[in-house]
Design a protein around this motif. Structure first.
Motif, PDB file in Angstrom:
ATOM      1  N   ARG A  42     -29.600   5.076  37.220  1.00 41.31           N
ATOM      2  CA  ARG A  42     -29.421   4.400  38.503  1.00 41.31           C
ATOM      3  C   ARG A  42     -30.284   3.132  38.556  1.00 41.31           C
ATOM      4  O   ARG A  42     -29.833   2.078  39.027  1.00 41.31           O
ATOM      5  CB  ARG A  42     -29.771   5.351  39.649  1.00 41.31           C
ATOM      6  N   LEU A  43     -31.506   3.219  38.037  1.00 44.57           N
ATOM      7  CA  LEU A  43     -32.372   2.039  38.016  1.00 44.57           C
ATOM      8  C   LEU A  43     -31.788   0.956  37.117  1.00 44.57           C
ATOM      9  O   LEU A  43     -31.869  -0.235  37.440  1.00 44.57           O
ATOM     10  CB  LEU A  43     -33.785   2.428  37.547  1.00 44.57           C
ATOM     11  N   GLU A  44     -31.202   1.342  35.999  1.00 43.66           N
ATOM     12  CA  GLU A  44     -30.555   0.363  35.123  1.00 43.66           C
ATOM     13  C   GLU A  44     -29.405  -0.337  35.847  1.00 43.66           C
ATOM     14  O   GLU A  44     -29.233  -1.550  35.736  1.00 43.66           O
ATOM     15  CB  GLU A  44     -30.026   1.038  33.850  1.00 43.66           C
ATOM     16  N   ARG A  45     -28.608   0.430  36.601  1.00 42.79           N
ATOM     17  CA  ARG A  45     -27.499  -0.172  37.357  1.00 42.79           C
ATOM     18  C   ARG A  45     -28.040  -1.138  38.413  1.00 42.79           C
ATOM     19  O   ARG A  45     -27.465  -2.208  38.638  1.00 42.79           O
ATOM     20  CB  ARG A  45     -26.632   0.909  37.999  1.00 42.79           C
ATOM     21  N   LEU A  46     -29.146  -0.771  39.067  1.00 36.92           N
ATOM     22  CA  LEU A  46     -29.763  -1.670  40.046  1.00 36.92           C
ATOM     23  C   LEU A  46     -30.254  -2.955  39.370  1.00 36.92           C
ATOM     24  O   LEU A  46     -30.098  -4.049  39.916  1.00 36.92           O
ATOM     25  CB  LEU A  46     -30.919  -0.970  40.761  1.00 36.92           C
ATOM     26  N   ALA A  47     -30.814  -2.817  38.182  1.00 38.65           N
ATOM     27  CA  ALA A  47     -31.280  -3.991  37.433  1.00 38.65           C
ATOM     28  C   ALA A  47     -30.100  -4.910  37.121  1.00 38.65           C
ATOM     29  O   ALA A  47     -30.183  -6.135  37.291  1.00 38.65           O
ATOM     30  CB  ALA A  47     -31.984  -3.561  36.147  1.00 38.65           C
ATOM     31  N   GLU A  48     -28.988  -4.326  36.672  1.00 39.14           N
ATOM     32  CA  GLU A  48     -27.803  -5.123  36.366  1.00 39.14           C
ATOM     33  C   GLU A  48     -27.284  -5.827  37.614  1.00 39.14           C
ATOM     34  O   GLU A  48     -26.866  -6.992  37.557  1.00 39.14           O
ATOM     35  CB  GLU A  48     -26.724  -4.237  35.752  1.00 39.14           C
ATOM     36  N   GLU A  49     -27.313  -5.138  38.745  1.00 34.67           N
ATOM     37  CA  GLU A  49     -26.864  -5.736  40.003  1.00 34.67           C
ATOM     38  C   GLU A  49     -27.744  -6.925  40.381  1.00 34.67           C
ATOM     39  O   GLU A  49     -27.251  -7.971  40.802  1.00 34.67           O
ATOM     40  CB  GLU A  49     -26.887  -4.685  41.112  1.00 34.67           C
ATOM     41  N   GLU A  50     -29.048  -6.774  40.231  1.00 38.74           N
ATOM     42  CA  GLU A  50     -29.971  -7.867  40.548  1.00 38.74           C
ATOM     43  C   GLU A  50     -29.708  -9.062  39.640  1.00 38.74           C
ATOM     44  O   GLU A  50     -29.742 -10.207  40.085  1.00 38.74           O
ATOM     45  CB  GLU A  50     -31.431  -7.415  40.406  1.00 38.74           C
ATOM     46  N   GLU A  51     -29.437  -8.791  38.363  1.00 38.83           N
ATOM     47  CA  GLU A  51     -29.156  -9.885  37.436  1.00 38.83           C
ATOM     48  C   GLU A  51     -27.846 -10.589  37.793  1.00 38.83           C
ATOM     49  O   GLU A  51     -27.752 -11.811  37.694  1.00 38.83           O
ATOM     50  CB  GLU A  51     -29.119  -9.363  36.002  1.00 38.83           C
ATOM     51  N   ARG A  52     -26.836  -9.828  38.222  1.00 40.63           N
ATOM     52  CA  ARG A  52     -25.571 -10.442  38.649  1.00 40.63           C
ATOM     53  C   ARG A  52     -25.803 -11.337  39.870  1.00 40.63           C
ATOM     54  O   ARG A  52     -25.249 -12.430  39.967  1.00 40.63           O
ATOM     55  CB  ARG A  52     -24.517  -9.372  38.961  1.00 40.63           C
ATOM     56  N   LYS A  53     -26.633 -10.863  40.799  1.00 40.63           N
ATOM     57  CA  LYS A  53     -26.945 -11.681  41.983  1.00 40.63           C
ATOM     58  C   LYS A  53     -27.626 -12.985  41.571  1.00 40.63           C
ATOM     59  O   LYS A  53     -27.302 -14.054  42.083  1.00 40.63           O
ATOM     60  CB  LYS A  53     -27.864 -10.918  42.937  1.00 40.63           C
ATOM     61  N   ALA A  54     -28.570 -12.863  40.644  1.00 34.38           N
ATOM     62  CA  ALA A  54     -29.290 -14.052  40.190  1.00 34.38           C
ATOM     63  C   ALA A  54     -28.335 -15.019  39.503  1.00 34.38           C
ATOM     64  O   ALA A  54     -28.395 -16.229  39.725  1.00 34.38           O
ATOM     65  CB  ALA A  54     -30.420 -13.656  39.231  1.00 34.38           C
ATOM     66  N   GLN A  55     -27.441 -14.478  38.693  1.00 39.58           N
ATOM     67  CA  GLN A  55     -26.480 -15.327  37.997  1.00 39.58           C
ATOM     68  C   GLN A  55     -25.542 -16.003  38.997  1.00 39.58           C
ATOM     69  O   GLN A  55     -25.240 -17.177  38.876  1.00 39.58           O
ATOM     70  CB  GLN A  55     -25.686 -14.505  36.992  1.00 39.58           C
ATOM     71  N   ALA A  56     -25.103 -15.258  40.003  1.00 37.44           N
ATOM     72  CA  ALA A  56     -24.221 -15.830  41.026  1.00 37.44           C
ATOM     73  C   ALA A  56     -24.942 -16.941  41.790  1.00 37.44           C
ATOM     74  O   ALA A  56     -24.349 -17.976  42.089  1.00 37.44           O
ATOM     75  CB  ALA A  56     -23.748 -14.743  41.985  1.00 37.44           C
ATOM     76  N   ASN A  57     -26.201 -16.727  42.089  1.00 33.65           N
ATOM     77  CA  ASN A  57     -26.967 -17.749  42.814  1.00 33.65           C
ATOM     78  C   ASN A  57     -27.156 -18.998  41.959  1.00 33.65           C
ATOM     79  O   ASN A  57     -27.141 -20.109  42.473  1.00 33.65           O
ATOM     80  CB  ASN A  57     -28.332 -17.214  43.246  1.00 33.65           C
ATOM     81  N   ASN A  58     -27.331 -18.817  40.658  1.00 33.59           N
ATOM     82  CA  ASN A  58     -27.535 -19.954  39.765  1.00 33.59           C
ATOM     83  C   ASN A  58     -26.243 -20.701  39.491  1.00 33.59           C
ATOM     84  O   ASN A  58     -26.276 -21.882  39.183  1.00 33.59           O
ATOM     85  CB  ASN A  58     -28.148 -19.499  38.434  1.00 33.59           C
ATOM     86  N   SER A  59     -25.100 -20.033  39.605  1.00 29.93           N
ATOM     87  CA  SER A  59     -23.835 -20.681  39.281  1.00 29.93           C
ATOM     88  C   SER A  59     -23.184 -21.349  40.481  1.00 29.93           C
ATOM     89  O   SER A  59     -22.206 -22.057  40.335  1.00 29.93           O
ATOM     90  CB  SER A  59     -22.858 -19.664  38.669  1.00 29.93           C
ATOM     91  N   ARG A  60     -23.714 -21.106  41.656  1.00 32.43           N
ATOM     92  CA  ARG A  60     -23.165 -21.754  42.846  1.00 32.43           C
ATOM     93  C   ARG A  60     -23.476 -23.246  42.812  1.00 32.43           C
ATOM     94  O   ARG A  60     -24.585 -23.643  42.465  1.00 32.43           O
ATOM     95  CB  ARG A  60     -23.782 -21.165  44.118  1.00 32.43           C
ATOM     96  N   PRO A  61     -22.504 -24.057  43.199  1.00 30.39           N
ATOM     97  CA  PRO A  61     -22.793 -25.496  43.253  1.00 30.39           C
ATOM     98  C   PRO A  61     -23.860 -25.776  44.308  1.00 30.39           C
ATOM     99  O   PRO A  61     -23.884 -25.166  45.367  1.00 30.39           O
ATOM    100  CB  PRO A  61     -21.458 -26.139  43.649  1.00 30.39           C
ATOM    101  N   LYS A  62     -24.742 -26.672  43.963  1.00 27.81           N
ATOM    102  CA  LYS A  62     -25.798 -27.051  44.904  1.00 27.81           C
ATOM    103  C   LYS A  62     -25.188 -27.887  46.020  1.00 27.81           C
ATOM    104  O   LYS A  62     -24.400 -28.788  45.779  1.00 27.81           O
ATOM    105  CB  LYS A  62     -26.893 -27.858  44.200  1.00 27.81           C
ATOM    106  N   ARG A  63     -25.539 -27.555  47.238  1.00 23.60           N
ATOM    107  CA  ARG A  63     -25.016 -28.301  48.388  1.00 23.60           C
ATOM    108  C   ARG A  63     -25.811 -29.575  48.532  1.00 23.60           C
ATOM    109  O   ARG A  63     -27.043 -29.592  48.512  1.00 23.60           O
ATOM    110  CB  ARG A  63     -25.169 -27.439  49.640  1.00 23.60           C
ATOM    111  N   GLN A  64     -25.082 -30.665  48.655  1.00 17.50           N
ATOM    112  CA  GLN A  64     -25.725 -31.972  48.809  1.00 17.50           C
ATOM    113  C   GLN A  64     -26.179 -32.144  50.258  1.00 17.50           C
ATOM    114  O   GLN A  64     -25.422 -31.819  51.172  1.00 17.50           O
ATOM    115  CB  GLN A  64     -24.743 -33.092  48.441  1.00 17.50           C
ATOM    116  N   PRO A  65     -27.365 -32.640  50.462  1.00 13.97           N
ATOM    117  CA  PRO A  65     -27.806 -32.877  51.853  1.00 13.97           C
ATOM    118  C   PRO A  65     -26.945 -33.967  52.477  1.00 13.97           C
ATOM    119  O   PRO A  65     -26.525 -34.906  51.817  1.00 13.97           O
ATOM    120  CB  PRO A  65     -29.255 -33.348  51.696  1.00 13.97           C
ATOM    121  N   GLU A  66     -26.664 -33.767  53.759  1.00 15.90           N
ATOM    122  CA  GLU A  66     -25.868 -34.754  54.477  1.00 15.90           C
ATOM    123  C   GLU A  66     -26.729 -35.973  54.785  1.00 15.90           C
ATOM    124  O   GLU A  66     -27.909 -35.855  55.088  1.00 15.90           O
ATOM    125  CB  GLU A  66     -25.321 -34.155  55.769  1.00 15.90           C
ATOM    126  N   THR A  67     -26.092 -37.147  54.682  1.00 12.92           N
ATOM    127  CA  THR A  67     -26.848 -38.370  54.964  1.00 12.92           C
ATOM    128  C   THR A  67     -26.387 -39.045  56.222  1.00 12.92           C
ATOM    129  O   THR A  67     -25.374 -38.772  56.763  1.00 12.92           O
ATOM    130  CB  THR A  67     -26.708 -39.384  53.809  1.00 12.92           C
TER     131      THR A  67
END
Length: 67
Positions: A42-67
């Motif tokens: 179960r802990l291994e599955r939680l670790a994999e889930e955390e890594e997927r979240k991190a990967q998803a956060n890193n692959s999201r396009p960065k939002r450009q600040p509005e000017t």
């Protein structure tokens, strides 16, 4: 460069899973061994889930600040 919090949590889950596996090697009671192995899995599955979240956060396009 600081690690992402999800990576830190994943590493902690993996550390706990390995610690449990080490304890299992010292146990002779089958039921306790089985329960601990299930917890480690179960802990291994939680670790994999955390890594997927991190990967998803890193692959999201960065939002450009509005000017």
């Amino acid at each position: 460069m600081p690690q992402h919090p999800h990576h830190d949590q994943a590493a902690e889950y993996r550390r706990q899973a390995q610690e449990i596996r080490t304890m299992v090697q010292k146990l002779s009671i089958d039921e306790a061994r089985e329960q601990l192995l299930e917890t480690a899995e179960r802990l291994e599955r939680l670790a994999e889930e955390e890594e997927r979240k991190a990967q998803a956060n890193n692959s999201r396009p960065k939002r450009q600040p509005e000017t």
